[in-house]
Design an enzyme around this catalytic site. Structure first.
Site, mmCIF file in Angstrom:
data_model
loop_
_atom_site.group_PDB
_atom_site.id
_atom_site.type_symbol
_atom_site.label_atom_id
_atom_site.label_comp_id
_atom_site.label_asym_id
_atom_site.label_seq_id
_atom_site.Cartn_x
_atom_site.Cartn_y
_atom_site.Cartn_z
ATOM 1 N N GLN A 66 3.024 -5.300 2.234
ATOM 2 C CA GLN A 66 2.868 -6.748 2.181
ATOM 3 C C GLN A 66 3.011 -7.317 0.766
ATOM 4 O O GLN A 66 3.288 -8.501 0.609
ATOM 5 C CB GLN A 66 1.517 -7.138 2.791
ATOM 6 C CG GLN A 66 1.451 -6.797 4.274
ATOM 7 C CD GLN A 66 0.144 -7.183 4.926
ATOM 8 O OE1 GLN A 66 -0.796 -6.407 4.906
ATOM 9 N NE2 GLN A 66 0.060 -8.368 5.485
ATOM 10 N N ARG A 123 -9.236 -3.426 -2.626
ATOM 11 C CA ARG A 123 -8.691 -2.564 -1.575
ATOM 12 C C ARG A 123 -7.186 -2.779 -1.493
ATOM 13 O O ARG A 123 -6.735 -3.893 -1.234
ATOM 14 C CB ARG A 123 -9.349 -2.897 -0.229
ATOM 15 C CG ARG A 123 -8.739 -2.117 0.902
ATOM 16 C CD ARG A 123 -9.325 -2.434 2.280
ATOM 17 N NE ARG A 123 -8.543 -1.730 3.274
ATOM 18 C CZ ARG A 123 -8.073 -2.259 4.404
ATOM 19 N NH1 ARG A 123 -8.350 -3.501 4.732
ATOM 20 N NH2 ARG A 123 -7.318 -1.541 5.211
ATOM 21 N N HIS A 169 -1.400 1.921 6.046
ATOM 22 C CA HIS A 169 -1.564 0.544 6.511
ATOM 23 C C HIS A 169 -0.248 0.106 7.171
ATOM 24 O O HIS A 169 0.545 -0.633 6.595
ATOM 25 C CB HIS A 169 -1.920 -0.365 5.331
ATOM 26 C CG HIS A 169 -2.467 -1.704 5.727
ATOM 27 N ND1 HIS A 169 -3.690 -2.192 5.294
ATOM 28 C CD2 HIS A 169 -1.954 -2.677 6.516
ATOM 29 C CE1 HIS A 169 -3.904 -3.403 5.802
ATOM 30 N NE2 HIS A 169 -2.855 -3.732 6.532
ATOM 31 N N GLU A 214 -6.579 -0.381 11.049
ATOM 32 C CA GLU A 214 -6.430 -0.983 12.374
ATOM 33 C C GLU A 214 -5.551 -0.180 13.329
ATOM 34 O O GLU A 214 -4.485 -0.654 13.760
ATOM 35 C CB GLU A 214 -5.881 -2.408 12.246
ATOM 36 C CG GLU A 214 -6.821 -3.313 11.481
ATOM 37 C CD GLU A 214 -6.488 -4.785 11.665
ATOM 38 O OE1 GLU A 214 -5.433 -5.101 12.233
ATOM 39 O OE2 GLU A 214 -7.302 -5.615 11.230
ATOM 40 N N ASN A 349 -12.634 -5.120 10.010
ATOM 41 C CA ASN A 349 -11.638 -6.179 9.819
ATOM 42 C C ASN A 349 -11.892 -7.221 10.894
ATOM 43 O O ASN A 349 -11.844 -6.900 12.086
ATOM 44 C CB ASN A 349 -10.209 -5.644 10.005
ATOM 45 C CG ASN A 349 -9.761 -4.762 8.850
ATOM 46 O OD1 ASN A 349 -10.527 -4.458 7.946
ATOM 47 N ND2 ASN A 349 -8.501 -4.345 8.882
ATOM 48 N N TYR A 351 -11.225 -11.179 12.404
ATOM 49 C CA TYR A 351 -10.482 -12.443 12.368
ATOM 50 C C TYR A 351 -10.723 -13.311 13.593
ATOM 51 O O TYR A 351 -10.181 -14.405 13.667
ATOM 52 C CB TYR A 351 -8.972 -12.175 12.297
ATOM 53 C CG TYR A 351 -8.530 -11.552 11.004
ATOM 54 C CD1 TYR A 351 -8.246 -12.354 9.901
ATOM 55 C CD2 TYR A 351 -8.409 -10.178 10.876
ATOM 56 C CE1 TYR A 351 -7.839 -11.780 8.702
ATOM 57 C CE2 TYR A 351 -8.007 -9.605 9.685
ATOM 58 C CZ TYR A 351 -7.718 -10.404 8.603
ATOM 59 O OH TYR A 351 -7.325 -9.840 7.415
ATOM 60 N N GLU A 415 -11.820 -6.591 5.711
ATOM 61 C CA GLU A 415 -10.910 -7.757 5.760
ATOM 62 C C GLU A 415 -11.588 -8.893 6.502
ATOM 63 O O GLU A 415 -12.206 -8.684 7.547
ATOM 64 C CB GLU A 415 -9.622 -7.434 6.542
ATOM 65 C CG GLU A 415 -8.600 -6.642 5.798
ATOM 66 C CD GLU A 415 -7.327 -6.409 6.630
ATOM 67 O OE1 GLU A 415 -6.937 -7.306 7.404
ATOM 68 O OE2 GLU A 415 -6.747 -5.322 6.486
HETATM 69 C C1 BGC Z 1 -4.060 -6.560 8.883
HETATM 70 C C2 BGC Z 1 -3.441 -7.232 7.686
HETATM 71 C C3 BGC Z 1 -2.975 -8.631 8.075
HETATM 72 C C4 BGC Z 1 -4.196 -9.419 8.499
HETATM 73 C C5 BGC Z 1 -3.933 -10.888 8.823
HETATM 74 C C6 BGC Z 1 -4.939 -7.450 9.703
HETATM 75 O O1 BGC Z 1 -4.690 -7.185 11.032
HETATM 76 O O2 BGC Z 1 -4.739 -5.394 8.482
HETATM 77 O O3 BGC Z 1 -2.394 -6.437 7.223
HETATM 78 O O4 BGC Z 1 -2.259 -9.255 7.076
HETATM 79 O O5 BGC Z 1 -4.736 -8.819 9.645
HETATM 80 O O6 BGC Z 1 -3.222 -11.053 9.989
#
Ligand code: BGC
Length: 516
Positions: A66, A123, A169, A214, A349, A351, A415
Site C-alpha cells: 500500500q 506497524r 499483509h 486478516e 483490526n 472497522y 488497525e
Molecule cells: C486492511 C488494510 C486496509 C484497511 C482499510 C484492513 O482490512 O488490513 O490493508 O487498508 O482494512 O480498508
C-alpha cells in the site's frame, strides 16, 4: 448443495450501492456526552475523562504494497498484487501500487512524520517478495530489500519508535501463488522459512511480530469472491482448506520463534484478525444466538484455534448441519504441539459493526448470510463509503467479546480508522478527529472500566495509500498524500494533530475522575 456462507463480499459490493452516505458531522461531544446522531444511550455513550494505564502503546499502521512502490526495483520479485493491479479490471481506474507513497525511497520522510505525530510504535509490513523474490530460500536473498528494511528499522529505533512488523499483509509472492498459494502445504513451509529468516535477520531489533494480516479477508475476498488478489472464485470448501493452512502457518511460525529466538530476543508474536462487531438486534435468545454465530464464524474461525486449539463448536455444528463442507480437522499433535496458546497478543483490526438477528422466514440478507442469520447495517448509523460504520461502542463490545472468549488475552488494536473518498486536499478532517476521539475513548473504557487487557492502539493509517480495489480514491491517512506529484508530499491533517494531543495526554485526562 451450494453453500450460502459468510457472504461478506456482498457487504462490500451491495452496500456500496445501497447505503447512501449520511452527513459526517453527527458525532460530537456535548456536555461530556457523545452525541452520536441516533445513539441515545447516555450511560453507554458518556465520555470518559481519564488516562490509559501507563505504557499504553500508541501507533499507526501501514502495509508494504500500500505504501512502498518500487515494485520491481533492485531485484524485488512480483507479488500477487503486482499481478492483480497490472492485469487491469480489478482496481478503481486501474490504479497500481507501482509507486504508491514511494516509501521505498522515503524512509527519512516517513520517520519524520511519525516523529511529528509522537507515536512510539509503527506497524508496517515487509514485502515477502522484496526479501525473497520467489518467496523461497532456494535462491539468494535480495540484499537490497534486506538493506531497505534494516535501514527503516534502524531509523525508527533512532527515533525511539518501536517497529511492529507484519510478515504477510495480502502480498503473497507470485511464484508461490503459481504453486497454489496457501492451498499448497509447501507454501506453509515456505512461510515458516520466511518467518524464520525475518526473526533471525531483524529479531535483535524487532520485538513485535504480526505473522498474518486478516486471514478472513484474504481467504474469502481473495479466493472465493475474486475481489482482491489472487482474484479467485473457488468453491467454499477450498476456502476452508486455505484458511486451515493459514492457521497452521501462523502457529508454526509462532512456535519456531519461541523455540529458536524467543528466549534471546524476548519478543511477542501475534496475528491481526478482522474483527467486526455483531450486535444482536434484540435480546431474544434466538438473536443472541445468531449474533454469537456471526462472531464465531468470522472471528472465532481464525482466532479460536490459537486460544482453544480448535474451531468453535458453534461453527462446526453449523457447517455440519447446513452445508456440505468438510471442515478440515487439526490432528491431536497439531492441537497439542503447535496450536495451544499460539498467539502472544490478539491484533484487533476493527472497522465495522452490524446488527444481527435470526433470519426466520425472511429473505436472505445482503451480507453475512448463513442459513439462520441475518445481518444488516442499521439505517440510522453513519456509514462512510457504504461499508465503514461509525459505531464507537462497537469496538468496546468487540474488545469485551475477545476478552471473554479467549482467556482475557493481551490485545492490541492493530488497525482502526475511517476513510474519505476523493482527491481533494481536505486537510480539515473534523469527522476523523471525532471518530478517533470517540473510538479511542471506547477503547479506554474497555481497559479501565471493563478490565480488558488492551495494550495499544494503532490508527489506520499513517498516510493516504493504495486502498486495494479502491486504489488512491479512498483515503484513510492522518496525512494527505498528493499522488499526482512525483515527490509524493505528505501533509498533516487535523486528525494527525488531534492524535498527537491524545498521545501526549495518554488519553483524555481533563477532569480525571479520581474514583475510577
Ligand atoms: C486492511 C488494510 C486496509 C484497511 C482499510 C484492513 O482490512 O488490513 O490493508 O487498508 O482494512 O480498508
Amino acid at each position: 448443495m451450494s453453500v450460502s456462507f459468510a457472504k461478506l463480499s456482498f457487504l462490500v459490493l451491495a452496500l456500496m450501492f445501497l447505503v447512501v452516505d449520511r452527513p459526517s458531522s453527527c458525532l460530537e461531544l456535548i456536555d461530556d456526552k457523545f452525541v452520536y446522531r441516533n445513539f441515545q444511550d447516555h450511560k453507554r455513550d458518556t465520555f470518559l475523562h481519564n488516562r490509559f494505564k501507563k505504557g499504553f502503546a500508541w501507533g499507526v499502521a501501514t502495509s508494504a504494497y500500500q505504501i512502498e512502490g518500487g515494485w520491481n526495483e533492485d531485484g524485488k520479485g512480483p507479488s500477487i498484487w503486482d499481478t492483480c493491479s497490472h492485469q487491469g479490471g480489478h482496481v478503481f481506474m486501474n490504479h497500481t501500487g507501482d509507486v504508491a507513497c514511494d516509501s521505498y525511497h522515503k524512509i527519512a520522510e516517513d520517520v519524520a512524520i511519525l516523529k511529528d505525530l509522537g507515536v512510539t510504535y509503527y506497524r508496517f509490513s515487509v514485502s515477502w517478495s522484496r526479501l525473497l523474490p520467489d518467496g523461497t530460500l532456494n535462491h539468494p536473498v535480495n540484499k537490497h530489500g534486506l538493506a531497505y528494511y534494516h535501514k527503516l528499522i534502524d531509523a525508527l529505533i533512532n527515533a525511539n519508535i518501536e517497529p511492529v512488523v507484519t510478515l504477510f499483509h495480502f502480498d503473497l509472492p507470485q511464484a508461490l501463488q503459481d504453486i497454489g498459494g496457501f492451498e499448497n502445504r509447501q507454501t506453509v513451509q515456505h512461510f515458516l522459512y520466511f518467518a524464520d529468516f525475518c526473526f533471525r535477520e531483524f529479531g535483535q531489533k524487532v520485538k513485535y511480530w504480526v505473522t498474518i494480516n486478516e486471514p478472513y479477508v484474504y481467504v474469502l475476498f481473495g479466493h472465493e469472491y475474486g475481489l482482491i488478489a489472487p482474484n479467485l472464485k473457488l468453491p467454499s470448501q477450498r476456502s476452508f482448506n486455505i484458511a486451515h493452512n493459514l492457521i497452521l502457518a501462523h502457529a508454526r511460525a509462532w512456535k519456531r520463534y519461541h523455540e529458536r529466538y524467543g528466549q534471546e530476543q524476548q519478543g511477542l508474536v501475534g496475528m491481526a484478525f478482522s474483527t467486526i462487531w455483531a450486535e444482536p438486534m434484540t435480546q431474544k435468545a434466538a438473536d443472541l444466538e445468531a449474533a454469537n454465530l456471526f462472531m464465531q464464524m468470522t472471528v472465532g474461525w481464525f482466532a479460536r484455534p490459537h486460544y482453544h486449539s480448535d474451531y468453535p463448536d458453534e461453527m462446526k455444528e453449523y457447517i455440519e448441519k447446513h452445508t456440505d463442507i468438510k471442515l478440515p480437522e487439526f490432528s491431536p499433535q497439531e492441537k497439542e504441539q503447535i496450536l495451544t496458546r499460539s498467539c502472544d497478543f490478539y491484533g484487533l483490526n476493527h472497522y465495522m459493526t452490524v446488527m444481527v438477528k435470526e433470519r426466520g422466514n425472511e429473505m436472505p440478507g445482503q451480507m453475512f448470510d448463513p442459513e439462520t442469520v441475518r445481518s444488516e447495517i442499521d439505517r440510522n448509523w453513519i456509514v462512510k463509503e457504504g461499508y465503514y460504520t461509525i459505531v464507537p461502542w462497537g469496538i468496546r463490545k468487540a474488545l469485551n467479546w475477545i476478552h471473554k472468549h479467549f482467556h482475557g488475552p493481551a490485545i492490541i488494536v492493530t488497525e482502526n480508522g475511517m476513510p474519505h473518498v476523493g482527491y481533494d486536499v481536505n486537510l480539515e478532517d473534523q469527522d476523523r478527529v471525532e471518530y478517533m476521539t470517540a473510538y479511542i475513548n471506547e477503547v479506554m473504557k474497555a481497559q479501565l472500566l471493563d478490565g480488558v487487557d488492551v495494550r495499544g492502539y494503532f490508527a489506520w493509517s499513517l498516510m493516504d495509500n493504495f486502498e486495494w480495489t479502491h486504489g488512491y480514491m479512498m483515503r484513510f491517512g492522518l496525512h494527505y498524500v498528493n499522488f499526482t506529484d512525483p515527490a509524493r508530499p505528505r501533509m498533516a491533517r487535523a486528525s494527525a494533530k488531534a492524535y498527537t494531543e491524545i498521545i501526549q495526554d495518554n488519553g483524555f485526562p481533563s477532569k480525571v475522575r479520581e474514583d475510577l
